[in-house]
Design a protein around this motif. Sequence first.
Motif, PDB file in Angstrom:
ATOM      1  N   ALA A  82      50.257 -30.971  12.830  1.00  0.00           N
ATOM      2  CA  ALA A  82      51.184 -31.789  12.036  1.00  0.00           C
ATOM      3  C   ALA A  82      50.589 -32.159  10.682  1.00  0.00           C
ATOM      4  CB  ALA A  82      51.568 -33.053  12.803  1.00  0.00           C
ATOM      5  N   TRP A  83      49.310 -32.487  10.634  1.00  0.00           N
ATOM      6  CA  TRP A  83      48.637 -32.915   9.408  1.00  0.00           C
ATOM      7  C   TRP A  83      47.821 -31.744   8.881  1.00  0.00           C
ATOM      8  CZ3 TRP A  83      49.411 -37.505   6.932  1.00  0.00           C
ATOM      9  CH2 TRP A  83      50.146 -38.471   7.634  1.00  0.00           C
ATOM     10  N   GLN A  84      48.440 -30.920   8.057  1.00  0.00           N
ATOM     11  CA  GLN A  84      47.825 -29.708   7.524  1.00  0.00           C
ATOM     12  C   GLN A  84      46.833 -30.049   6.414  1.00  0.00           C
ATOM     13  OE1 GLN A  84      48.440 -26.296   8.489  1.00  0.00           O
ATOM     14  NE2 GLN A  84      49.076 -27.519  10.254  1.00  0.00           N
ATOM     15  N   LEU A  85      45.619 -29.541   6.559  1.00  0.00           N
ATOM     16  CA  LEU A  85      44.608 -29.814   5.548  1.00  0.00           C
ATOM     17  C   LEU A  85      44.753 -28.862   4.378  1.00  0.00           C
ATOM     18  CD1 LEU A  85      41.741 -27.746   5.760  1.00  0.00           C
ATOM     19  CD2 LEU A  85      42.202 -28.544   8.064  1.00  0.00           C
ATOM     20  N   MET A  86      44.323 -29.317   3.225  1.00  0.00           N
ATOM     21  CA  MET A  86      44.309 -28.471   2.032  1.00  0.00           C
ATOM     22  C   MET A  86      43.005 -27.696   2.006  1.00  0.00           C
ATOM     23  SD  MET A  86      46.116 -30.936  -0.799  1.00  0.00           S
ATOM     24  CE  MET A  86      46.041 -29.711  -2.080  1.00  0.00           C
ATOM     25  N   ALA A  87      42.934 -26.670   1.176  1.00  0.00           N
ATOM     26  CA  ALA A  87      41.778 -25.770   1.090  1.00  0.00           C
ATOM     27  C   ALA A  87      40.469 -26.542   0.945  1.00  0.00           C
ATOM     28  CB  ALA A  87      41.950 -24.803  -0.078  1.00  0.00           C
ATOM     29  N   GLY A  88      39.494 -26.153   1.751  1.00  0.00           N
ATOM     30  CA  GLY A  88      38.165 -26.726   1.657  1.00  0.00           C
ATOM     31  C   GLY A  88      37.956 -27.991   2.462  1.00  0.00           C
ATOM     32  N   GLY A  89      39.001 -28.538   3.023  1.00  0.00           N
ATOM     33  CA  GLY A  89      38.879 -29.785   3.758  1.00  0.00           C
ATOM     34  C   GLY A  89      38.538 -29.582   5.217  1.00  0.00           C
ATOM     35  N   LYS A  90      38.538 -30.674   5.948  1.00  0.00           N
ATOM     36  CA  LYS A  90      38.305 -30.662   7.390  1.00  0.00           C
ATOM     37  C   LYS A  90      39.540 -31.210   8.087  1.00  0.00           C
ATOM     38  CE  LYS A  90      33.304 -31.047   7.690  1.00  0.00           C
ATOM     39  NZ  LYS A  90      32.191 -31.806   8.271  1.00  0.00           N
ATOM     40  N   GLU A  91      39.773 -30.729   9.296  1.00  0.00           N
ATOM     41  CA  GLU A  91      40.942 -31.162  10.052  1.00  0.00           C
ATOM     42  C   GLU A  91      40.841 -32.630  10.458  1.00  0.00           C
ATOM     43  OE1 GLU A  91      42.774 -27.390  12.311  1.00  0.00           O
ATOM     44  OE2 GLU A  91      40.942 -28.179  13.227  1.00  0.00           O
ATOM     45  N   VAL A  92      42.003 -33.241  10.612  1.00  0.00           N
ATOM     46  CA  VAL A  92      42.054 -34.609  11.125  1.00  0.00           C
ATOM     47  C   VAL A  92      41.658 -34.585  12.594  1.00  0.00           C
ATOM     48  CG1 VAL A  92      43.906 -35.304   9.550  1.00  0.00           C
ATOM     49  CG2 VAL A  92      44.480 -34.544  11.853  1.00  0.00           C
ATOM     50  N   SER A  93      41.304 -35.734  13.103  1.00  0.00           N
ATOM     51  CA  SER A  93      41.155 -35.901  14.541  1.00  0.00           C
ATOM     52  C   SER A  93      41.896 -37.172  14.915  1.00  0.00           C
ATOM     53  CB  SER A  93      39.688 -35.958  14.961  1.00  0.00           C
ATOM     54  OG  SER A  93      39.004 -36.989  14.296  1.00  0.00           O
ATOM     55  N   LEU A  94      42.257 -37.262  16.161  1.00  0.00           N
ATOM     56  CA  LEU A  94      43.005 -38.404  16.665  1.00  0.00           C
ATOM     57  C   LEU A  94      42.059 -39.231  17.518  1.00  0.00           C
ATOM     58  CD1 LEU A  94      45.967 -39.301  16.442  1.00  0.00           C
ATOM     59  CD2 LEU A  94      46.418 -38.062  18.547  1.00  0.00           C
ATOM     60  N   VAL A  95      41.911 -40.505  17.199  1.00  0.00           N
ATOM     61  CA  VAL A  95      41.027 -41.379  17.958  1.00  0.00           C
ATOM     62  C   VAL A  95      41.851 -42.483  18.609  1.00  0.00           C
ATOM     63  CG1 VAL A  95      39.003 -40.893  16.547  1.00  0.00           C
ATOM     64  CG2 VAL A  95      40.463 -42.794  15.938  1.00  0.00           C
ATOM     65  N   GLU A  96      41.418 -42.886  19.771  1.00  0.00           N
ATOM     66  CA  GLU A  96      42.072 -43.993  20.466  1.00  0.00           C
ATOM     67  C   GLU A  96      41.160 -45.204  20.385  1.00  0.00           C
ATOM     68  OE1 GLU A  96      44.217 -45.075  24.667  1.00  0.00           O
ATOM     69  OE2 GLU A  96      44.092 -42.992  24.015  1.00  0.00           O
ATOM     70  N   ILE A  97      41.744 -46.316  19.964  1.00  0.00           N
ATOM     71  CA  ILE A  97      40.987 -47.548  19.770  1.00  0.00           C
ATOM     72  C   ILE A  97      41.742 -48.674  20.460  1.00  0.00           C
ATOM     73  CG2 ILE A  97      39.926 -49.090  18.071  1.00  0.00           C
ATOM     74  CD1 ILE A  97      40.774 -46.611  16.088  1.00  0.00           C
ATOM     75  N   GLY A  98      41.230 -49.130  21.559  1.00  0.00           N
ATOM     76  CA  GLY A  98      41.867 -50.241  22.263  1.00  0.00           C
ATOM     77  C   GLY A  98      43.310 -49.980  22.631  1.00  0.00           C
ATOM     78  N   GLY A  99      43.643 -48.756  23.016  1.00  0.00           N
ATOM     79  CA  GLY A  99      45.000 -48.415  23.422  1.00  0.00           C
ATOM     80  C   GLY A  99      45.896 -47.941  22.294  1.00  0.00           C
ATOM     81  N   ALA A 100      45.450 -48.020  21.054  1.00  0.00           N
ATOM     82  CA  ALA A 100      46.231 -47.533  19.912  1.00  0.00           C
ATOM     83  C   ALA A 100      45.574 -46.274  19.359  1.00  0.00           C
ATOM     84  CB  ALA A 100      46.294 -48.603  18.824  1.00  0.00           C
ATOM     85  N   LYS A 101      46.375 -45.418  18.740  1.00  0.00           N
ATOM     86  CA  LYS A 101      45.847 -44.193  18.147  1.00  0.00           C
ATOM     87  C   LYS A 101      45.804 -44.313  16.627  1.00  0.00           C
ATOM     88  CE  LYS A 101      47.055 -40.923  21.775  1.00  0.00           C
ATOM     89  NZ  LYS A 101      47.754 -39.661  22.074  1.00  0.00           N
ATOM     90  N   ALA A 102      44.808 -43.627  16.049  1.00  0.00           N
ATOM     91  CA  ALA A 102      44.661 -43.587  14.591  1.00  0.00           C
ATOM     92  C   ALA A 102      44.194 -42.187  14.206  1.00  0.00           C
ATOM     93  CB  ALA A 102      43.656 -44.630  14.118  1.00  0.00           C
ATOM     94  N   LEU A 103      44.517 -41.800  12.980  1.00  0.00           N
ATOM     95  CA  LEU A 103      44.037 -40.534  12.439  1.00  0.00           C
ATOM     96  C   LEU A 103      42.699 -40.755  11.756  1.00  0.00           C
ATOM     97  CD1 LEU A 103      47.296 -39.183  10.791  1.00  0.00           C
ATOM     98  CD2 LEU A 103      46.142 -38.215  12.788  1.00  0.00           C
ATOM     99  N   ARG A 104      41.719 -39.940  12.108  1.00  0.00           N
ATOM    100  CA  ARG A 104      40.430 -39.933  11.420  1.00  0.00           C
ATOM    101  C   ARG A 104      40.505 -38.811  10.397  1.00  0.00           C
ATOM    102  NH1 ARG A 104      36.178 -36.617  11.851  1.00  0.00           N
ATOM    103  NH2 ARG A 104      34.220 -37.371  11.007  1.00  0.00           N
ATOM    104  N   MET A 105      40.291 -39.136   9.134  1.00  0.00           N
ATOM    105  CA  MET A 105      40.416 -38.177   8.042  1.00  0.00           C
ATOM    106  C   MET A 105      39.069 -38.015   7.354  1.00  0.00           C
ATOM    107  SD  MET A 105      44.207 -39.362   6.859  1.00  0.00           S
ATOM    108  CE  MET A 105      45.379 -38.065   7.179  1.00  0.00           C
ATOM    109  N   PRO A 106      38.348 -36.924   7.677  1.00  0.00           N
ATOM    110  CA  PRO A 106      37.008 -36.725   7.124  1.00  0.00           C
ATOM    111  C   PRO A 106      37.042 -36.191   5.692  1.00  0.00           C
ATOM    112  CG  PRO A 106      37.550 -34.931   8.605  1.00  0.00           C
ATOM    113  CD  PRO A 106      38.712 -35.888   8.639  1.00  0.00           C
ATOM    114  N   CYS A 107      36.163 -36.702   4.874  1.00  0.00           N
ATOM    115  CA  CYS A 107      36.053 -36.273   3.474  1.00  0.00           C
ATOM    116  C   CYS A 107      34.710 -35.582   3.312  1.00  0.00           C
ATOM    117  CB  CYS A 107      36.152 -37.472   2.540  1.00  0.00           C
ATOM    118  SG  CYS A 107      37.642 -38.450   2.749  1.00  0.00           S
ATOM    119  N   ASN A 108      34.716 -34.267   3.298  1.00  0.00           N
ATOM    120  CA  ASN A 108      33.479 -33.494   3.211  1.00  0.00           C
ATOM    121  C   ASN A 108      33.159 -33.142   1.756  1.00  0.00           C
ATOM    122  OD1 ASN A 108      35.800 -31.757   3.428  1.00  0.00           O
ATOM    123  ND2 ASN A 108      34.429 -30.026   3.654  1.00  0.00           N
TER     124      ASN A 108
END
Length: 192
Positions: free
Chosen positions: A48-74
């Motif tokens: 669903a969250w398509q990365l642009m050239a040179g980036g890294k893919e998102v990951s989905l983290v669960e925190i206390g029962g809620a989900k969030a997107l982790r967006m790495p900046c390499n």
Amino acid sequence: MYGRLAIIPVILYVASPLAISQSPPVVPKTPYALVDSLTYSEKAAQKAWQLMAGGKEVSLVEIGGAKALRMPCNFKDTKIERASWDRQIRLDLTMCKGVQFLFYCPDASPVSHFSFYFRSGQGWYAGGFDAPASTGWSAVRIDKGAMRTEGQPSGWGEVDTIRISAWRGQDEDTEFYITALGLYGANAKIVV
């Protein structure tokens, strides 16, 4: 002698990158409707969250029962000018004031600024936001009236993609998290 040996593993653990990396704090509840509830798998999040050239893919983290997107900046040892992700989603923003979400970034110093975009037709509506100085989640609101246009957008009723970008400020890696992505203002509509 045994006391000295026990200290070394503790020091190695405390100094390791895993120990230095901060886990996001518990996600606060939000009173508004979401346009992306993140109720999908990590594989679906990466699709669903398509990365642009040179980036890294998102990951989905669960925190206390809620989900969030982790967006790495390499940024370290790369030439990319921004870390960006596109999410195709049809939205009618004609009757709302803007977008809102929760944001957490443990170290925003490698980022010069953040941008949020809506694609509509042959153009984009673009707005920026600063990384709030906080050790917890911060509410971010981007008002439509403060956004500029790029290209030839077709109008607020024909949004088909959102983009989130972190622009390089330093040659260091970082990451940020978003959750609770929603619209604010009167009668915001999601088109399925």
